[in-house]
Design an enzyme around this catalytic site. Structure first.
Site, PDB file in Angstrom:
ATOM      1  N   TYR A  28      -3.105  74.966 -26.515  1.00 38.94           N
ATOM      2  CA  TYR A  28      -3.038  76.269 -25.852  1.00 38.94           C
ATOM      3  C   TYR A  28      -1.610  76.787 -25.829  1.00 38.94           C
ATOM      4  CZ  TYR A  28      -2.951  79.789 -22.172  1.00 38.94           C
ATOM      5  OH  TYR A  28      -2.756  80.953 -21.483  1.00 38.94           O
ATOM      6  N   HIS A  83       2.817  91.853 -22.036  1.00 40.13           N
ATOM      7  CA  HIS A  83       2.832  91.464 -20.633  1.00 40.13           C
ATOM      8  C   HIS A  83       3.912  92.185 -19.824  1.00 40.13           C
ATOM      9  CE1 HIS A  83       0.006  88.558 -21.981  1.00 40.13           C
ATOM     10  NE2 HIS A  83       0.035  87.826 -20.873  1.00 40.13           N
ATOM     11  N   ASN A 115       5.618  82.066 -17.697  1.00 42.90           N
ATOM     12  CA  ASN A 115       4.579  81.368 -16.949  1.00 42.90           C
ATOM     13  C   ASN A 115       5.200  80.600 -15.788  1.00 42.90           C
ATOM     14  OD1 ASN A 115       1.937  80.455 -16.444  1.00 42.90           O
ATOM     15  ND2 ASN A 115       1.539  80.400 -18.644  1.00 42.90           N
ATOM     16  N   TYR A 122       7.500  88.527  30.611  1.00 39.79           N
ATOM     17  CA  TYR A 122       7.326  87.617  29.478  1.00 39.79           C
ATOM     18  C   TYR A 122       8.331  87.884  28.362  1.00 39.79           C
ATOM     19  CZ  TYR A 122       2.770  85.846  31.133  1.00 39.79           C
ATOM     20  OH  TYR A 122       1.761  85.249  31.829  1.00 39.79           O
ATOM     21  N   ARG A 156      11.434  86.069  29.726  1.00 37.57           N
ATOM     22  CA  ARG A 156      11.286  84.654  30.039  1.00 37.57           C
ATOM     23  C   ARG A 156      10.762  83.845  28.849  1.00 37.57           C
ATOM     24  NH1 ARG A 156       6.672  83.040  33.691  1.00 37.57           N
ATOM     25  NH2 ARG A 156       6.637  85.295  34.007  1.00 37.57           N
ATOM     26  N   PHE A 165       1.257  76.909 -12.095  1.00 39.57           N
ATOM     27  CA  PHE A 165       1.812  78.248 -11.979  1.00 39.57           C
ATOM     28  C   PHE A 165       1.193  79.043 -10.831  1.00 39.57           C
ATOM     29  CE2 PHE A 165      -1.490  77.990 -15.247  1.00 39.57           C
ATOM     30  CZ  PHE A 165      -2.506  78.677 -14.590  1.00 39.57           C
ATOM     31  N   GLU A 210      -8.900  84.117 -15.342  1.00 38.13           N
ATOM     32  CA  GLU A 210      -8.009  83.982 -14.182  1.00 38.13           C
ATOM     33  C   GLU A 210      -8.747  84.589 -12.986  1.00 38.13           C
ATOM     34  OE1 GLU A 210      -4.381  85.777 -15.492  1.00 38.13           O
ATOM     35  OE2 GLU A 210      -4.182  84.383 -17.174  1.00 38.13           O
TER      36      GLU A 210
END
Length: 512
Positions: free
Chosen positions: A54, A84, A197, A283, A286, A331, A417
């Site tokens: 791959y 990309h 990646n 509050y 404190r 990844f 994905e």
């Protein structure tokens, strides 16, 4: 100027900050170069043997089963980067992009990505020549890491894409390379994939956020103490024995800070034995250490997660020393996305409780004899009324931003994905929350300083005096209304910068 050496074992958070925000030069350790060359020889052997692997001899994502002929594999890597680099929107800040590039070099230098040393060296050249790729804010799902942002960085190595100009403008990468005498590189098999990646964008933002949060959480103790002092609050809730019986470390540290910050104050002394003094403070006063301390403990967890990621090989596939090339899911950005979301929640609450103290300081029915909205002539003048409006609006925005991004997965790449981390979005909005927290603490600082001025002639604590010295010359003495925005910007600079903290620590010792 310092030098950051990228080792075959990685880098430190301080290294990342030095390169991202400073002027540090970057060099590759010879052992890192050797580790990359060794892993590259394994990829070259796979190429020669013709085995299907791959990203080396196949397509990507949903195209993982598509065989690519040897003569087209370099073309495959270049096409990957171009396709990309598909982000859109405003450019990410310079510091984020530089952190991202350094972290990608770090990952390559671990010697598990199968790239030639010259690929890492080309990224180092960009850093050392102050060439910052134009990386759009939208594009990453934190799925196969930060694919689109890293592709925009990698595209510059090819002499394509854009870089940030001196004025924040966008200029062609080829022109920027030519100007400093750099040449584009040609990618070989696996190298394009190895450049994109990774979780480097979200990790870079998280490391920057950790540093910012560490400073802001300390400053939150300072502004809280000043506000409590101005409101004639009690120091007793911050006694160490009260926090020893609930042993959360962040809470103890925050309480110890506030208690020390309140010492040596004539303002505090003026009401310590007053029987009419409130039995218990609200509050927001404190419980300041309980909220800020929980945020500190959250930050400690996030720092551990980021430290682990700094030691990690984040790539796919990875080249193992025994010659195997294996696909991984390393990844996936879930660890970083969860951490960023968690820290955003904590930081939002530190800001929310600060705004409650501001509101109390301005309210004539609750601020213990200070004038309404801290104006000596309220009515004609509005004092800090609208500063609290601004703080309330920011708190509301931080609550929206505290909704986790990491639960918002969307499937991509033809269902290959089918679960993504949204870690980039989580880290990006965390940075916005922290920037907003700076503004909220600035409003509290401004209000507290004005309150202490109105307590004159009583002398404030040493920390209060440091704050008056830091902000007083800018905001002037209490009086008629003035243009308020510049005063708030000045307070932001004081909160975000190191000078006030340093001045306080010179007087009372280091803050925990």
């Amino acid at each position: 100027m310092t030098t950051v050496t990228i080792l075959s074992t990685g880098v430190t958070p301080a290294d990342v900050l030095a390169v991202a925000r400073g002027t540090a030069k970057v060099v590759l350790d010879p052992a890192a170069t050797e580790a990359m060359a060794t892993s590259r020889s394994i990829v070259d052997g796979i190429e020669a043997a013709g085995r299907p692997v791959y990203g080396v001899s196949t397509g990507f994502g949903a195209l993982a089963n598509t065989f690519v002929a040897p003569e087209r594999r370099a073309e495959l890597q270049h096409a990957l980067i171009r396709s990309h680099a598909a982000g859109v929107g405003a450019p990410m800040p310079r510091e984020v992009v530089r952190a991202m590039m350094l972290l990608r070099v770090r990952s390559l230098a671990l010697g598990r990505s199968g790239v030639r040393p010259l690929v890492a060296e080309a990224l180092v050249d960009l850093l050392n020549h102050e060439i910052t790729p134009w990386v759009p804010e939208h594009g990453s799902l934190g799925a196969s890491g930060d694919l689109a942002p890293l592709a925009h960085c990698a595209l510059v190595l090819l002499g394509e894409g854009w870089v940030l100009g001196p004025a924040g403008d966008r200029i062609p990468a080829a022109d920027a390379l030519r100007r400093v005498g750099l040449s584009p590189i040609e990618l070989a098999a696996k190298e394009g994939l190895a450049l994109i990646n990774g979780t480097d964008g979200m990790l870079g933002m998280l490391l920057l956020a950790v540093a910012d949060a560490r400073h802001l959480f300390a400053m939150a103790d300072v502004t809280a103490a000043l506000a409590i002092e101005a409101m004639l609050g009690s120091e007793r809730p911050f006694l160490p024995e009260l926090h020893a019986i609930r042993p959360h470390p962040g809470q103890a540290a925050s309480a110890a800070n506030i208690h020390r910050l309140l010492q040596g104050s004539a303002v505090m002394d003026s009401h310590r034995d007053d029987l009419a003094h409130a039995v218990q403070d609200a509050y927001s006063m404190r419980c300041a250490p309980q909220v800020a301390g929980a945020a500190r403990d959250t930050l400690d967890f996030v720092e551990v997660v980021a430290g682990r990621e700094l030691l990690s090989v984040v790539d796919n596939p990875v080249v193992l020393p025994d010659g195997r090339v294996e696909s991984t899911g390393n990844f996936h950005g879930a660890p970083l996305g969860f951490a960023a979301d968690y820290l955003a929640i904590a930081a939002a609450e530190v800001g929310a409780i600060a705004e409650r103290r501001v509101d109390r300081l301005l309210d004539v029915t609750r601020n213990r004899d200070l004038p309404a909205f801290l104006s000596p002539d309220a009515g004609v003048n509005s004092g800090l009324m609208i500063a609290q409006y601004t703080a309330a609006g920011i708190v509301a925005e931080n609550r929206r931003l505290a909704a986790p991004a990491s639960v918002d997965s969307l499937p991509t790449s033809g269902m290959q994905e089918d679960h993504v981390s949204m870690g980039w979005a989580a880290a990006k909005k965390l940075r916005t929350v922290l920037d907003n927290l700076t503004s909220l603490l600035a409003v509290e600082l401004l209000a507290a300083v004005r309150g202490l001025q109105l307590r004159a002639p009583l002398e404030p604590s040493p920390a209060g005096r440091a704050a008056l010295d830091a902000l007083g010359p800018t905001i002037g003495e209490p009086g008629p209304d003035v243009f308020l925005a510049p005063l708030m910007e000045a307070a932001r600079a004081v909160v975000g910068g190191p000078e006030l903290r340093a001045a306080v620590e010179r007087k009372i010792g280091p803050l925990g």
